[in-house]
Design an enzyme around this catalytic site. Structure first.
Site, PDB file in Angstrom:
ATOM      1  N   HIS A   1       6.643   8.253  -4.317  1.00  0.00           N
ATOM      2  CA  HIS A   1       6.118   7.815  -3.813  1.00  0.00           C
ATOM      3  C   HIS A   1       6.673   7.406  -2.305  1.00  0.00           C
ATOM      4  O   HIS A   1       7.541   7.458  -2.157  1.00  0.00           O
ATOM      5  CB  HIS A   1       5.949   6.462  -4.401  1.00  0.00           C
ATOM      6  CG  HIS A   1       4.932   5.343  -4.249  1.00  0.00           C
ATOM      7  ND1 HIS A   1       5.672   4.294  -3.508  1.00  0.00           N
ATOM      8  CD2 HIS A   1       4.054   4.986  -4.026  1.00  0.00           C
ATOM      9  CE1 HIS A   1       4.943   3.286  -3.299  1.00  0.00           C
ATOM     10  NE2 HIS A   1       4.240   3.783  -3.533  1.00  0.00           N
TER      11      HIS A   1
ATOM     12  N   GLY B   1       0.238  -0.962   0.239  1.00  0.00           N
ATOM     13  CA  GLY B   1      -0.171   0.259  -0.110  1.00  0.00           C
ATOM     14  C   GLY B   1       1.351   1.119   0.037  1.00  0.00           C
ATOM     15  O   GLY B   1       1.729   1.819   0.203  1.00  0.00           O
ATOM     16  N   CYS B   2       0.321   2.294  -0.158  1.00  0.00           N
ATOM     17  CA  CYS B   2       0.857   3.725   0.027  1.00  0.00           C
ATOM     18  C   CYS B   2       0.129   4.981   0.249  1.00  0.00           C
ATOM     19  O   CYS B   2      -1.148   5.261  -0.152  1.00  0.00           O
ATOM     20  CB  CYS B   2       1.416   3.603  -1.921  1.00  0.00           C
ATOM     21  SG  CYS B   2       2.057   1.942  -2.596  1.00  0.00           S
ATOM     22  N   ALA B   3       1.680   5.409  -0.540  1.00  0.00           N
ATOM     23  CA  ALA B   3       0.944   7.234  -0.427  1.00  0.00           C
ATOM     24  C   ALA B   3       1.436   7.784  -1.954  1.00  0.00           C
ATOM     25  O   ALA B   3       2.116   7.431  -2.129  1.00  0.00           O
ATOM     26  CB  ALA B   3       1.793   7.885   0.805  1.00  0.00           C
TER      27      ALA B   3
END
Lengths: 246, 379, 501, 415, 149
Positions: B182, B12-14
């Site tokens: 990211h 998952g991420c930003a």
């Protein structure tokens, strides 16, 4: 009134500060320069008021049991997650999954809201949660809704703009939606139907609209220019006949 | 311990992206500040950036960014490069020592141009040659990994929180007109720098949030066309899909996004006859490129930046504009951090892209659009 | 219009007339109305169509006059179109419904526990007699810091919250709604007495159960039923339920007819409405969202409760578990594909997920490789059938196990797999007060306690045999295990040697 | 302490058992004018019918008196009372001193002055000796006339029918068992009795007994005449207060007692059919001449005589009456104006159940045919329980507790 | 004195108390099948089971301190044992007048008219001693044999 400058603060520190203040009996806190700090008001049960300047982070007022939060700005995802009581007033937009599984309290959003707003909202006994949206709502509005009240005013919509997205009320099995404007049948989940308003509906609406106008300084006549539609589920057992015993 | 390429590691991420549509360059400080606000969306096991317009002095060369496990492999690669390319310049990428960044590999960059005779011999165009070279290095040579290969752009990534990675690479010293960033939350620790985002191919870079449930369907589709999904990551697949549909199939951007995040059949059913025909054809033909599952991606190219969500918007994204700037991020706070008063801010709908194109660009594959649409479709 | 059903009875009821005294206990006890008394003929008649083979009548019959057997009636032999395959089609052709079943996967998949053998001391080290010598099973679940800082004889930083178990067995999540309040009371009391925990499932915590809060793990599932501040505070730990072994990846709903007053009050939903649990949490669509919810719950409870995340054992479980550990979970509960449930679509139950043995081995290995095994405790469940399964699970790397089917069997469940009908004749999987009262929680608690104690003794015996007197010395001690009849690959995944090696 | 009890029936036995519960030592004397150990008066009809043998007639086992330390003076009976001297003077002149005296002389048959009544074959139906002498005169096929269709008359009729006697009953009232049954119930009861062969004449009475020496018939007020071989006078029973005449003991219809069974004279108690005591339903004191009442009054008197403290004010008229296999129970009020009545009547099945309710409380009931568990109704009357929530359920063939409010049920069942 | 108390919340209404009561009062104690099939007359159950689903409970003679049935018995057959407190009906002397039925506030006296009319009621299995058979055999612990609380 206590003011806390949140700029650069980590959420855990900020929230601890807020909890401390409230447990010491501070009735009103103003958080300025908030940007992205999560969980503000999480699990809060005290009778206190928090004013937020800026953009609070995700899960604002999650599991909140009863307090007042006023946001001068937009809120992010997951606001009022599983909230049980209290009032949130948002002078901007709210993002996705506002009021997920909310069981009590009220949320007023001056502007638009994102996807899945009010998903699985529930009512229970005298707990009748409500979300009032001033602008428009995204897809899956009131998905699985099981109780409570959702109101969308559609203020400031462009002429061809929809008041809600697709799949409105999919899986809905309780509660009521009031939309101030037209909604195409294909935008609705197959579990909901459009019905006309009763006097009781008008009375209920009046209460929330009164608050909306008061909180945001909107003229009531502006809202009264267009009629409301009422959406309710066909039944409270949407998936009753889906299975066969093995 | 298996790393990307040996095992599939969902994460998952930003994400965050900033562009100046006039092509005016700005420093990397903003993007670091922006991604740092979303610290909790990543877990310290990956961060990275892509920046466009940062190498004006070498804008005709391909800028290869390498991770080397050791010097021997570096020497080997340099020999290989010399065989195939004219090397305009080569140097270690300057980094800042930092306590929070550990186990960094050797990080080098080379500005190269393929040798003409090599292209002729292999009967491929320049870009295809570069792509094949990158694929070959990354899949066949142990200990070397090309993590950036476009012109006048570069990716900078590693294991760590993105703000630390940004500091490590001294990104505030670069100036670019598009910056994407990211923060990664992988579901295990490869501790391998190549696994971080962005993933790039030529000048196309992808940062991504979510897990693509259709991964292997997409991968096997791509591998039919010669791609090697060596990293087994979603991001890689997205980049290749984009590359394939845009570069190889020559499809316009709006068609590409419709293939990747196509409307539902019952939505298609409600369209007018013409639209219906097109959409039906896109779904039928490019079904293998439908990207299913939660994602929000930011794709950077030399021509602009595109943000796209999955069609039911399972991942968040917010877009905003101010003046010549376009902002896209997972959270509003990430935008507010660098642009406290945007002129326009909106929530893109599921499957509806935010497309920011350079006003100066003359994209070959993208049909000319109105001024409004150039900045953002459906904004 | 009435359509004749092609579905024939699954069971045959034999009534020994020499024994039947026509006392009508069977008539009275069968909630499926299989038995009835014919006044005219003074006979008890059995209509087998409704029989689910729950054995209630057989057990209750005071003269042992009843026998239930598989209906010997057979279709023409066909190894492909088995009777079950045909039957499923008839049912679906008649109803158009998703086939629904209860309890765990009953397909003949391998049970790897049964292919693992335990070690015992001989000569080179002594075995221990647990009857006379200390034998410790105390287990702590929760995040363990990588190091301690002790200065001047003082702990510089408090230990993160831990669950303390007197034995490494907990009762797995079963909601009020899926099982009766009496069943939960039985387990809660047994947990309290034996120093372990029960789990509310997503059914909320009934007001009668708040007294058991210290022994409760309160669950937060996608439907968020009964979740409120007091509930979160009441439990010893909070568990975020992502999935369960019997039906990975799908949601469920408690049909409205089971939402009677007490269930309604506990779940905080109106009486008679479907309690819909969506497949996902709508605030978790990605791993970083899980972190968000974990910390949301920690914030709401002042970081005082361990947060567990329960997932189903699926293909990529090791990576998922790693992510969960990094997302801040204190405990990861993994439920294997043989795990039970009140209601699951048949095809999901029988075809989705992986065995807990593999999942456990893979997760433990992965977490150790990543050096984060300490950060999180592992609890496994999904058809733990006996104490040997538990010893093997701990040796593979689990901290503790969750039991549910075993616990229900202790309460009287007879595995008829009809939990979803709500007509559990044993008073377990039902909200019908007439049926629920058949389970006296005092007797239930005693039976559940007996099971725990029996297993505890057996675990101690097995540990003693290995020359181990503290459960932590068994944890991850895979050398105590040997495989038998397993392939190389299976041995490799389990991380154990073959017998004889 | 010297206890003296005049009478040797249920009240007397109750008193003996009551006294002995408190005082293990005091001497007790029972003065009886019958030559028997205590026997059960209600059994005389069963004895007559041959359903109860001689040895089963006794209300207590033969060793009772000895075990209880009671001296039984049988035969002569008490004649007079010397209140001041605290002495009972027996008919044979013997004097018996007492410290505490219980008058339990019971009732005596009411025999109206009818012309020609002094004849052989005219009987009352009260004592064992009554039926013994009756039995000697019976032969199959003989005809009997019974005056009175009350409890005694009906039981007498049943016994006679068993012995093959033709029975006619002459009743002044318009129905059978008018003291315990209402009209609807009486109609059913009459039907049952007629099916068994009883002939009834209602609204009439005997004005003259015909025959010389022996009864040969009766002539009725209506002018009709009936032939018969015997006549049984079963009009009723009145308190046998003879012994207290001129003693200053307060007598109304019976000897007036308070709830401790004390008469107006110190140390003298009265109990049983002779006593007129407080009761549950009627405002005024009443004689309730039924065995359970007698026993309880006797027991109460006994306890108090021995220095204990017991009161009894809940006398309740009630009856369980069988006529062959037909069963009837009733208790309390029959209803009428001022009462709420709910009932179930299935005339073809001969089922009848009536509840008489006042102020939401049960004050009476009649049950015909199905009488099982009607004791629950009696209990409700006694305890004056509010029955609004479950009164309908009490009409069921077999009433129970299932319909009661949970708390009330638990209070009842678990106490 | 110890009495049998029902916990209606756990009574399954199965009626096994009756089965065992009948057996215990038959000539074939301990053999249910013979008790049912061979004893004649088959005894009546002294336990009454009431059911109004979901409610069910069984009820036996309460062996009252002030036993109405004893006081009302016209033959003296119904007696309370002064030592044990158990109220027992001497069926040899009982003539089936049903006065006990009329006065028992629990409705716990049954009529048995199979042979000669006789009132039957719970005797706490006094003859066998120990725990009454109904309590012993209740499958759900719904019957308790205990002192009053």
């Amino acid at each position: 009134m206590q003011t806390i400058d949140a700029s650069g603060m980590l959420y855990r520190d900020l929230n601890e500060l807020v909890r401390d203040s409230i447990s010491r009996g501070v009735k009103e806190i103003c958080l300025i320069n908030v940007n992205g700090q999560r969980y503000i008001g999480d699990g809060l049960a005290k009778d206190a008021s928090t004013i937020i300047e800026g953009t609070p982070g995700n899960d604002l007022a999650a599991f909140m049991e009863g307090a007042r939060i006023e946001v001068h700005g937009n809120v992010q995802d997951g606001t009022a997650n599983t909230m049980n009581g209290g009032t949130i007033i948002i002078h901007g937009d709210a993002r996705d999954a506002l009021g997920y599984s909310m069981r009590g309290g009220e949320v007023y959003v001056r502007g638009d809201v994102g996807y899945r707003v009010g998903i699985h909202m529930k009512g229970y006994q005298d707990m009748n949660p409500a979300i009032v949206v001033g602008g428009k709502a995204g897809d899956f509005f009131a998905e699985y809704m099981a109780g409570g009240i959702m109101i969308v005013l559609g203020l400031g919509l462009a002429p061809d703009e929809d008041i809600v997205g697709n799949y409105c009320g999919t899986g809905m099995h309780g509660g009521v939606i009031y939309l101030r404007g037209e909604v195409a049948p294909e935008q609705l989940g197959k579990e909901v139907k459009v019905v006309s308003l009763t006097k009781e509906d008008t009375r209920i609406l009046d209460e929330y609209l009164h608050n909306y106008c008061r909180y945001f300084g909107v003229e009531r006549e502006e809202i009264d220019k267009k009629p409301f539609r009422k959406l309710i589920p066909y039944n409270k057992r949407p998936y009753g006949n889906m299975y066969a015993g093995w | 311990m298996l790393r990307e390429g040996q095992i599939r590691i969902p994460s998952g991420c930003a994400i965050s992206g900033i562009m100046n549509k006039k092509g005016r360059v700005f420093g990397g400080g903003d993007i670091i500040n922006s991604i740092a606000v979303m610290h909790d969306r990543s877990n310290g096991l990956g961060g990275g950036f892509a920046a466009y317009g940062i190498y004006p002095e070498f804008k005709e060369e391909y800028a290869f960014h390498f991770f080397f496990d050791h010097t021997a492999i570096k020497n080997e690669i340099e020999a290989l490069l010399k065989k195939n390319f004219i090397i305009a310049s080569g140097e270690a990428i300057p980094v800042r020592k930092s306590n929070s960044i550990k186990d960094a590999p050797l990080i080098w960059r080379y500005f190269v141009r393929p040798k003409h005779r090599v292209l002729v011999k292999q009967e491929v165009d320049e870009e295809e040659f570069v792509v094949r070279f990158v694929m070959r290095v990354n899949s066949e040579i142990d200990g070397a990994y090309i993590f950036s290969s476009g012109k006048n752009m570069g990716a900078f990534k590693g294991v760590g929180y993105p703000e630390d990675i940004g500091e490590f690479y001294r990104l505030e010293e670069y100036s670019g007109y598009i910056w994407t960033a990211h923060g990664r939350f992988p579901t295990n620790t490869p501790g391998w720098w190549g696994g971080a985002h962005p993933f790039t191919l030529l000048d196309c870079s992808v940062v991504h949030n979510g897990e693509i449930s259709s991964y292997d369907a997409n991968r096997r589709q791509l591998e039919m066309y010669g791609y090697k999904c060596v990293l087994q990551t979603d991001t890689e697949v997205v980049a290749y899909i984009f590359d394939y549909l845009m570069r190889k199939q020559g499809l316009p951007l709006d068609v590409i996004v419709k293939a990747m995040a196509s409307p539902f059949w019952h939505e298609i059913d409600r369209m007018n006859k013409k639209e219906k025909e097109i959409l039906r054809a896109i779904r039928v033909v490019y079904g293998g490129f439908l990207v299913n599952g939660p994602f929000s991606i930011l794709i950077g190219t030399n021509q602009g930046m595109i943000a796209l969500n999955d069609r039911i918007k399972l991942r968040p994204s917010i877009a905003a504009t101010k003046g010549d700037y376009l902002y896209v991020a997972s959270e509003e706070a990430a935008i507010r951090q660098v642009c406290s008063k945007p002129e326009h801010m909106w929530m893109p709908r599921g499957g509806e892209p935010v497309i920011g194109l350079l006003e100066t660009s003359q994209p070959t594959c993208v049909p000319v659009r109105t001024e409004q649409e150039k900045i953002a479709i459906n904004s | 219009m009435s359509l004749k059903s092609y579905v024939t009875p699954s069971f045959l009821i034999e009534r020994n007339k020499d024994r039947c005294i026509k006392c009508k206990v069977c008539v009275q006890q069968c909630a499926n109305e299989v038995h009835r008394y014919d006044e005219e003929d003074d006979e008890i008649i059995s209509e087998e169509h409704q029989c689910v083979n729950c054995q209630r009548c057989v057990t209750m019959c005071p003269t042992g006059a009843l026998t239930i057997r598989r209906n010997p009636n057979e279709l023409r032999q066909n190894s492909n179109w088995t009777a079950e395959a045909v039957r499923a089609i008839y049912i679906q052709a008649e109803t158009g419904g998703i086939l629904l079943t209860g309890m765990g996967n009953d397909r003949p998949y391998p049970v790897y526990w049964d292919n693992i053998l335990l070690n015992a001391s001989q000569v080179t080290n002594p075995s221990i007699d647990p009857l006379r010598e200390p034998m410790e099973l105390k287990t702590h679940l929760g995040r363990k810091p990588d190091s301690l800082s002790i200065k001047e004889g003082k702990l510089q930083k408090k230990l993160p919250p831990q669950l303390e178990l007197e034995l490494p067995i907990m009762f797995s999540a079963m909601s009020f709604g899926s099982i009766s309040l009496n069943a939960i009371k039985s387990l809660a009391e047994a947990a309290k007495q034996e120093g372990t925990y029960f789990n509310t499932g997503e059914g909320g915590l009934h007001r009668d159960l708040y007294q058991y809060g210290k022994n409760a793990i309160v669950q937060v599932a996608s439907g968020r039923f009964g979740v409120h501040a007091d509930y979160l505070q009441a439990g010893a730990a909070i568990e975020i339920k992502i999935g369960q072994g019997a039906k990975p990846g799908i949601g469920g709903h408690l049909p409205g007819e089971k939402v009677e007053r007490e269930v309604s009050e506990t779940r905080m939903i109106p009486e008679g409405t479907d309690a819909i649990s969506p497949a996902p949490h709508h605030d978790i669509y990605s791993i970083e969202d899980l972190r968000q919810l974990i910390y949301s719950l920690k914030e709401a409870t002042n970081y005082e409760k361990p947060v567990s995340v329960k997932i189903a054992a699926v293909h990529n479980v090791a990576a998922i578990a790693s992510g969960i550990a990094r997302a801040g979970a204190d405990i990861i509960a993994i439920d294997g594909y043989r795990g039970g449930t009140g209601a699951a679509p048949l095809r999901i139950r029988d075809n989705v997920g992986i065995p807990i043995e593999f999942a456990l081995a893979a997760v433990d290995t992965r977490l150790r490789q990543e050096a984060i095994r300490n950060q999180v405790s592992l609890v496994v469940g999904g058809s733990i059938r006996n104490s040997a399964d538990i010893v093997k699970a701990i040796a593979l790397g689990a901290d503790a196990v969750y039991i549910a089917s075993s616990a229900l069997l202790a309460l009287g469940c007879h595995m008829c797999q009809k939990c979803y009908t709500g007509k559990c004749n044993w008073g377990i999987a039902t909200q019908d007060p007439h049926l629920a009262k058949r389970l006296n929680p005092e007797l239930g608690a005693q039976r559940a306690r007996n099971l725990l104690r029996a297993w505890k003794h057996e675990i101690q015996e097995m540990l003693g045999g290995m020359g181990i007197n503290a459960i932590e010395s068994l944890r991850g001690n895979r050398l105590m295990l040997r495989g038998i009849g397993l392939t190389e690959k299976e041995l490799q995944i389990l991380g154990i040697k073959n017998a004889g090696e | 302490m010297e206890y003296c009890i005049v009478g040797n029936s249920a009240a007397a036995i109750g008193a003996v058992e009551g006294i002995r519960g408190v005082d293990k030592k005091g001497t007790m004397t029972i003065i009886s004018d019958e030559p028997y150990s205590v026997y059960s008066r209600p059994l005389i009809s069963y004895y007559l019918a041959g359903k109860v043998s001689e040895d089963k007639m006794y209300y207590r086992p033969p060793e009772f008196y000895q075990n209880m330390g009671v001296e039984l003076l049988c035969g002569s009976g008490a004649g007079k009372l010397a209140v001041r001297e605290k002495t009972v003077i027996l008919r044979d002149g013997t004097k018996k001193k007492y410290d505490r005296l219980l008058i339990a002389t019971g009732g005596k048959p009411f025999v109206p002055p009818i012309k020609g009544l002094k004849k052989q074959n005219v009987h009352t139906f009260h004592k064992w000796d009554d039926v013994k002498s009756l039995a000697e005169e019976l032969s199959a096929g003989c005809k009997a006339v019974i005056i009175g269709a009350g409890l005694i008359g009906v039981k007498a009729a049943e016994a006679l029918l068993c012995l093959g006697v033709e029975v006619s009953i002459i009743e002044l009232a318009d129905r059978v068992l008018s003291s315990v049954l209402d009209e609807q119930a009486a109609a059913i009861a009459q039907e049952v009795m007629e099916e068994h062969g009883v002939k009834f004449v209602f609204g009439d009475t005997v004005t003259e007994v015909l025959g010389e020496g022996r009864v040969e018939g009766v002539s009725l007020k209506s002018g009709n005449k009936m032939e018969c071989d015997m006549l049984i006078v079963a009009i009723g029973v009145v308190p046998n207060t003879d012994i207290v005449k001129d003693t200053g003991i307060n007598v109304n219809r019976g000897i007036v007692v308070n709830e401790r069974m004390e008469t107006s004279v110190e140390d003298i108690y009265a109990a049983g059919d002779v006593a007129e005591g407080k009761n549950l339903l009627w405002a005024e004191q009443r004689v309730i001449p039924i065995l359970p009442n007698a026993y309880k009054q006797g027991e109460t008197a006994g306890v108090n005589m021995a220095g204990g403290n017991k009161s009894f004010s809940k006398g309740l008229a009630m009856n369980s009456l069988g006529f062959f296999d037909f069963k009837m129970t009733s208790a309390g009020m029959q209803g009428g104006e001022g009462y709420e009545e709910i009932y179930t009547l299935k005339a073809e099945d001969k089922f009848y159940r009536k509840l008489v309710i006042k102020d939401n409380r049960l004050v009476g009931f009649i049950a015909l045919k199905d009488i099982d568990r009607t004791g629950i109704l009696t209990g409700l009357i006694k305890d004056q329980v509010e029955i609004t929530k479950f009164k309908e359920a009490l009409l069921k063939t077999e009433p129970g507790f299932a319909e009661w409010p949970k708390e009330l049920r638990k209070e009842r069942m678990l106490s | 004195m110890k009495r049998v108390y029902v916990r209606e919340e756990y009574c399954a209404g199965c009626g096994l108390c009756q089965v065992h009561c009948i057996t215990a009062h038959s000539e074939y104690k301990g053999d249910i099948i013979k008790a049912y099939k061979k004893s004649f007359p088959r005894p009546l159950a002294r336990v009454i089971v009431e059911e109004k689903r979901p409610l069910s409970f069984s009820l036996q003679c309460r062996h009252c301190e002030e036993a109405e049935c004893v006081k009302a018995c016209i033959t003296g057959a119904m007696q309370k044992d002064p030592a044990t407190g158990i109220v027992i009906n001497d069926t040899a002397r009982c003539i089936g007048c049903w006065t006990c039925v009329l006065v028992c506030p629990y409705g716990a006296v049954r009529r048995d008219e199979t042979l000669h009319k006789v009132a039957v009621k719970c005797d706490m299995c006094a003859e066998a001693g120990g725990v009454p058979s109904c309590v012993e055999n209740c499958p759900n612990g719904a019957l308790e044999y205990r002192e009053e609380r």
